[in-house]
Structures are given as C-alpha cells and as structure tokens.
Design an enzyme around this catalytic site. Structure first.
Site, PDB file in Angstrom:
ATOM      1  N   GLY A 157      20.205  -8.671   4.330  1.00  0.00           N
ATOM      2  CA  GLY A 157      19.532  -9.175   5.450  1.00  0.00           C
ATOM      3  C   GLY A 157      19.019 -10.738   4.844  1.00  0.00           C
ATOM      4  O   GLY A 157      19.573 -11.167   4.033  1.00  0.00           O
ATOM      5  N   ARG A 186       9.941  -1.203   1.368  1.00  0.00           N
ATOM      6  CA  ARG A 186       8.935  -0.355   1.792  1.00  0.00           C
ATOM      7  C   ARG A 186       8.761   0.744   0.770  1.00  0.00           C
ATOM      8  O   ARG A 186      10.108   1.069   0.397  1.00  0.00           O
ATOM      9  CB  ARG A 186       9.168   0.245   3.153  1.00  0.00           C
ATOM     10  N   GLU A 199      -0.140   2.880  -0.118  1.00  0.00           N
ATOM     11  CA  GLU A 199      -0.792   1.709  -0.764  1.00  0.00           C
ATOM     12  C   GLU A 199      -2.246   1.646  -0.534  1.00  0.00           C
ATOM     13  O   GLU A 199      -2.697   1.641   0.697  1.00  0.00           O
ATOM     14  CB  GLU A 199      -0.025   0.357  -0.060  1.00  0.00           C
ATOM     15  N   HIS A 223       1.897  -5.112  -2.613  1.00  0.00           N
ATOM     16  CA  HIS A 223       2.454  -5.472  -1.632  1.00  0.00           C
ATOM     17  C   HIS A 223       2.048  -7.183  -1.259  1.00  0.00           C
ATOM     18  O   HIS A 223       1.533  -7.547  -0.233  1.00  0.00           O
ATOM     19  CB  HIS A 223       2.062  -4.692  -0.401  1.00  0.00           C
TER      20      HIS A 223
HETATM   21  O1  LIG Z   1       6.790  -8.746   6.305  1.00  0.00           O
HETATM   22  C1  LIG Z   1       6.737  -7.599   5.570  1.00  0.00           C
HETATM   23  O2  LIG Z   1       6.826  -6.599   6.453  1.00  0.00           O
HETATM   24  C2  LIG Z   1       6.158  -7.474   4.479  1.00  0.00           C
HETATM   25  O3  LIG Z   1       6.020  -6.478   4.105  1.00  0.00           O
HETATM   26  C3  LIG Z   1       6.396  -8.650   3.439  1.00  0.00           C
HETATM   27  O4  LIG Z   1       6.153  -8.419   2.219  1.00  0.00           O
END
Ligand SMILES: O=C(O)C(=O)CO
Length: 291
Positions: free
Chosen positions: A124, A208, A237, A256
C-alpha cells in the site's frame, strides 16, 4: 482534565469530536452512549484496527484517519530498522560505549543491503514508499499484496509481484511487513511462514505486532530458523520486562515510532483538525473511513 472530570456530565453533552491514537484502546459502547452529541472520531495515523467500526457507525458517528501523513515516516523507520539490523548498529553502539575498551575491535561483520532481496508484504502507501527507498539502495524488490500494482508503479521501483507469499518468503533476504491488521492478516506470519524463510533472512515489522505469531517468531529466532528480527511493533506494547524477545541479541525493537517525527505529527494534527471541523459542520470529510 481535572476540569473535565469535575463537569463530566455537562461537558459530555457538548463533546462533538474525539481524537484517538492509532492502536490505543478504542471507543467503547459506554463511552459512545455517554457522548450523545459525538459526531466524529479522528484517529491519528492509518491503523483503525482498534476500533469497532460496526458499533461506531450504529451510533451515526463518522470516523476519519490520517493515512497519507504517516507513510514517509513509517517507511523511514522500516529502512532504519533494516539497516540497523543488517549493520548491527545496536550491538556496535553497546561496544562503543562499553567501559571495557578491549572489546572495541569487533569480532563480527554485518551484512550489506545493497544487492540484497527485499520482500515487502503489503504494497500500500507505506510499502510502496519502502520500495522507493530500497530502490535507491539498489535492492532487488519482491512484493506480495492482495492486488498487483499497475505496471507503471512496478517499473518505477523495479518491484516484482509474487502472487504467492510463499515465493517471496523463500527468496527474500529481508522481509518487511506493511499490511493493515485485519482478521485476514492476524498471525499472517507464523511457524510455517517463518520456516519458509532463509536461515540468513531478517524479518522487519512496521505494521502491527499481531500480524506475527510472536511465540513462533521467538522460537524461530532462538533456533536460528531465521537470522534476525527488527520490530517497531509487538504484542502487547510494550512487551513485559523480562520477555524473552527482549533478551535476544538478534532482535532489535523500537517503541512503535513509525509516525514519531515532528513533521508527520504536525501533518497528522493539521489533517485531524481539518476533518473534525468539517464533520461537526456536516461537510465532506477528507480521509473518512467507510465500512
Ligand atoms: O499510523 C499508524 O497506524 C501507525 O501505527 C504508525 O506507526
């Protein structure tokens, strides 16, 4: 916040928009019932996997996110992790700052990413930005995606489509995960998939944590089924202190930080304010999330 808590009931009647961090606990039924005038939930970032959209839409609430604003910064963290893992930057840092200078001459070597094969799973916006960067590093690029990109996109970055993810896994020196978390992608990479990867390959996850079966990953790293992992995301996390993944030398983890640049955060905020103003005024909302 204190003012809010003091006057919670009065203020809840007035709240028309809420702002939510991507990936953080979502809007519960209780909250939605309490915020009776809520018109929009603005999610910072691209991931909306933490939201129960069916429930939210039943309350007539609109949802918006910021998918364009995080692509470059998240692709950058993917490249940073790939390079850091390949060139063993974290281990090098530990040696450089060690009080014991006798270890200063290293007894290991890193790996060049130039000429190596990068397999991107999820082509994407973020995956494509990774490909653009990898092209500049003269990497060979394979990708797997639900849909094949058009020829012009493929040619611009020299990416070759693998309809079967297995083909990509078997060939890549670096496998980078950039998919949305959905029921279909949850634990997409498990024992079988890790077993298909080269023993010299590195797994990089910038999407994720739940996309990877973490127990299987731990085992694959401990038994050297794969060489290394570089993770911006885990599950949960943060990982509990003492978690086995935190103890391994062939793993690097960041907290993250895909969207954690001042530029991305400013653009995300600007977009969210714009979307909230539009939604509370009943106007079309940029990046509105639909079913
Ligand atoms: O934008 C998001 O969902 C993120 O996790 C960016 O790291």
């Amino acid at each position: 916040m204190q003012e809010y808590l003091k006057n919670k009931h009065v203020l809840n009647e007035k709240i028309q928009a809420i702002f939510m961090w991507a990936g953080k606990p979502g809007a519960t039924r209780d909250l939605l019932e309490e915020l009776r005038n809520l018109k929009v939930i603005a999610v910072s970032g691209v991931g909306i996997d933490h939201l129960d959209l069916e429930l939210i839409f039943r309350f007539g609430i609109r949802v918006t996110n910021t998918p364009f604003e995080v692509s470059s910064s998240t692709a950058d963290i993917g490249m940073a992790l790939m390079l850091a893992s390949a060139r063993r930057v974290v281990e090098g840092y530990q040696i450089a700052i060690s009080p014991d200078t006798k270890h200063f001459n290293i007894d290991w070597l890193g790996q060049e990413i130039t000429g190596a094969t990068l397999g991107i799973i999820g082509m994407g916006r973020i995956g494509y930005k990774v490909a653009q960067r990898a092209k500049a590093f003269e990497m060979k690029i394979l990708y797997h995606n639900r849909n094949q990109r058009n020829e012009a996109d493929e040619q611009a970055v020299g990416a070759v489509y693998c309809q079967k993810m297995e083909d990509l896994l078997a060939q890549a020196d670096f496998v980078m995960l950039a998919v949305n978390l959905t029921p279909q992608t949850c634990k997409l990479i498990g024992r079988k998939e890790l077993g298909l990867m080269k023993p010299t390959a590195t797994l990089i996850n910038i999407c994720r944590g739940q996309v990877v079966d973490q127990d299987a990953l731990l085992k694959a790293l401990q038994t050297k089924t794969i060489k290394a992992a570089a993770l911006d995301v885990t599950y949960p996390e943060p990982l509990p202190r003492g978690h086995a993944l935190l103890e391994l030398k062939n793993v690097i983890i960041t907290p993250h930080i895909g969207s954690a640049t001042s530029q991305a955060r400013r653009h995300m905020m600007e977009r969210m304010v714009e979307s909230i103003l539009a939604a509370v005024n009943g106007l079309p909302v940029t990046n509105e999330v639909h079913d």
